[in-house]
Design an enzyme around this catalytic site. Structure first.
Site, PDB file in Angstrom:
ATOM      1  N   SER A   1      33.927  20.923  59.015  1.00 47.51           N
ATOM      2  CA  SER A   1      33.410  21.539  60.234  1.00 47.51           C
ATOM      3  C   SER A   1      31.908  21.825  60.108  1.00 47.51           C
ATOM      4  CB  SER A   1      34.200  22.839  60.478  1.00 47.51           C
ATOM      5  OG  SER A   1      33.569  23.654  61.409  1.00 47.51           O
TER       6      SER A   1
ATOM      7  N   HIS B   1      22.389  26.863  56.128  1.00 49.82           N
ATOM      8  CA  HIS B   1      23.603  27.365  56.777  1.00 49.82           C
ATOM      9  C   HIS B   1      24.244  28.414  55.881  1.00 49.82           C
ATOM     10  CE1 HIS B   1      27.081  27.267  59.423  1.00 49.82           C
ATOM     11  NE2 HIS B   1      27.781  27.472  58.319  1.00 49.82           N
TER      12      HIS B   1
ATOM     13  N   ASP C   1      34.691  18.992  66.626  1.00 50.85           N
ATOM     14  CA  ASP C   1      34.689  20.216  65.802  1.00 50.85           C
ATOM     15  C   ASP C   1      34.719  21.453  66.688  1.00 50.85           C
ATOM     16  OD1 ASP C   1      34.120  22.005  63.446  1.00 50.85           O
ATOM     17  OD2 ASP C   1      32.362  22.379  64.711  1.00 50.85           O
TER      18      ASP C   1
HETATM   19  N1  URA Z   1      31.819  27.968  60.180  1.00 49.18           N
HETATM   20  C1  URA Z   1      32.023  26.762  60.759  1.00 49.18           C
HETATM   21  O1  URA Z   1      31.157  26.238  61.430  1.00 49.18           O
HETATM   22  N2  URA Z   1      33.194  26.163  60.558  1.00 49.18           N
HETATM   23  C2  URA Z   1      34.176  26.698  59.814  1.00 49.18           C
HETATM   24  O2  URA Z   1      35.209  26.086  59.672  1.00 49.18           O
HETATM   25  C3  URA Z   1      33.953  27.966  59.222  1.00 49.18           C
HETATM   26  C4  URA Z   1      32.756  28.576  59.420  1.00 49.18           C
END
Ligand code: URA
Length: 442
Positions: A183, A82, A161
């Site tokens: 998140s 990620h 989320d």
């Molecule tokens: N990407 C996400 O998935 N969540 C965040 O809070 C910031 C970037």
């Protein structure tokens, strides 16, 4: 539970318990709280923060608000990557097929453009027909068959989320380390991973420009991953200037294919190989990063990474000929022009935020969720900090839909490329590695 009690407590510096976060996530996913109260809670968190336990409890509650993928029957390691986001960051599009070609299962869940940053889903959708909206069942079946799916967050994955993130975006409460960590990790841990590699960007174009805050974000996410039994490693990578040359949707697909063909800009290739090596080591497919790189380089050299991308594009409804002749398949900008230097000098900075906002101004990003994205527009950035230019040296190519777009694009390039007379050393590409044992300077 009355949300007003939590708002008041957080406003006054108190804590929210794990039980309360659980109730919150369930109720909020079911539209049980009005957005104005949740906004007030978010703003209280913005100013008061969350401690480690609260952050973990929020993450866990959001994770459990939806379903989870399970690949334990496959018998192969499941690892994802990620990125915290940047400009020109097309690494996922190269990396996912490349590591899948090396034997990993990669259920890669990505996002859309956010603020000044681009989004992997928007880039993939530049490929005619490519469908990123797979259900969890479809994504699971594709990972079982091909080792990789490139998808967006569905309503089935961490729905609390999904709602909270959209509200944060609209209430200026995105830039809070515990909220970002909770998140990202709630979504990633829903993928049923055996390992996770994080690309945490620092520098002018990152959401967390300061290194110390970016390191805290990395450590928070690594701690959450490890606590959930998912070995997690973060690399801190430079977002002081755009990654690679291409910045835009279709042209980033083109650059990704170049890298999978063994070419492409050195920095895009290097960040991809470094993150990929961490993934293969976490998956125990290589004993160390050096051996892992050799496996990745082999899969680039013999075209297995490219063939894996072809298979993924085809499986997700896209035109697979894109890997053979990207320019013939991808939408092309109607107007293109070079912006050249007016004076000799040395490039001091190439501001990613200015270019990222420029892509949006050209129509390649969104200002509201309803905006259509024009995949053909963007910039090819032809200079780096430290590049010596003479009068007439091309600084960037602007790809726009018309002459008005070219004028907007030229103004962006002239403001993003800051010239001077001082010699400049380009900042290091990868500065730190963060794992369960701590922060290691590279
Ligand atoms: N990407 C996400 O998935 N969540 C965040 O809070 C910031 C970037």
């Amino acid at each position: 539970m009355h949300l007003i009690d939590l708002i008041a407590r957080k406003r006054d510096g108190g804590r929210i318990t794990a039980d309360e976060w659980r109730t919150f996530a369930v109720e909020y996913s079911a539209d049980g709280y009005p957005d104005y109260q949740v906004s007030a809670l978010l703003m209280a968190i913005f100013f008061r923060g969350l401690d480690g336990e609260e952050t973990y409890a929020l993450m866990d509650a959001m994770l459990k608000s939806g379903g989870r993928l399970d690949f334990s029957h496959l018998g192969i390691p499941v690892v994802d990557k990620h990125s915290t986001g940047g400009v020109g960051d097309k690494v996922s599009i190269v990396l996912a097929p490349l590591v899948a070609a090396c034997g990993l299962a990669v259920p890669m869940m990505s996002g859309r453009g956010l603020g000044h940053t681009g989004g992997t889903l928007d880039k993939l959708e530049a490929i005619p027909g490519f469908n990123t909206r797979l259900s969890m069942a479809e994504a699971k079946a594709q990972v079982e068959r091909l080792g990789c799916a490139l998808i967006g967050q569905t309503g089935e994955i961490a729905p609390a989320d999904k709602k909270l993130y959209a509200l944060r975006d609209a209430t200026a409460t995105v830039e809070v380390i515990p909220l970002i960590a909770a998140s990202i990790m709630s979504k990633k841990l829903a993928e049923g991973l055996n390992g996770l590699v994080l690309d945490v960007k620092t520098g002018a174009g990152a959401f967390m420009p300061q290194l110390d805050r970016a390191l805290t974000l990395a450590q928070t996410m690594v701690d959450i991953g490890e606590r959930c039994g998912c070995p997690t490693v973060a690399l801190m990578t430079c977002m002081d200037h755009p990654l690679g040359v291409a910045c835009g949707n279709a042209i980033e697909i083109e650059e990704s294919i170049d890298v999978l063909r063994g070419g492409g800009p050195a920095d895009t290739r290097e960040v991809t190989l470094a993150l990929g090596a961490e993934m293969l080591v976490l998956a125990k497919l290589a004993p160390d990063a050096g051996e892992a790189r050799l496996l990745l380089e082999d899969a680039l050299a013999d075209g297995r990474g490219l063939e894996k991308l072809r298979a993924i594009v085809s499986a997700q409804g896209g035109d697979p000929r894109v890997v053979d002749d990207p320019q013939a398949v991808l939408p092309q900008a109607k107007a293109q022009a070079l912006v050249v230097a007016h004076h000799p000098g040395i490039v001091q900075r190439v501001e990613p935020r200015v270019l990222g906002r420029g892509i949006i101004a050209l129509g390649g990003g969104r200002t509201t969720m309803e905006d259509e994205v024009d995949p053909s527009v963007g910039f090819r950035v032809l200079v780096r900090p430290g590049t010596h230019v003479t009068r007439g040296t091309p600084l960037a190519a602007v790809l726009a839909k018309d002459a008005a777009g070219l004028a907007i694009g030229e103004a962006c390039v002239r403001s993003a490329v800051v010239m001077g007379e001082d010699e400049v050393t380009a900042p290091a590409l990868i500065t730190h590695r963060v794992d369960a044992r701590g922060v290691h300077e590279l």
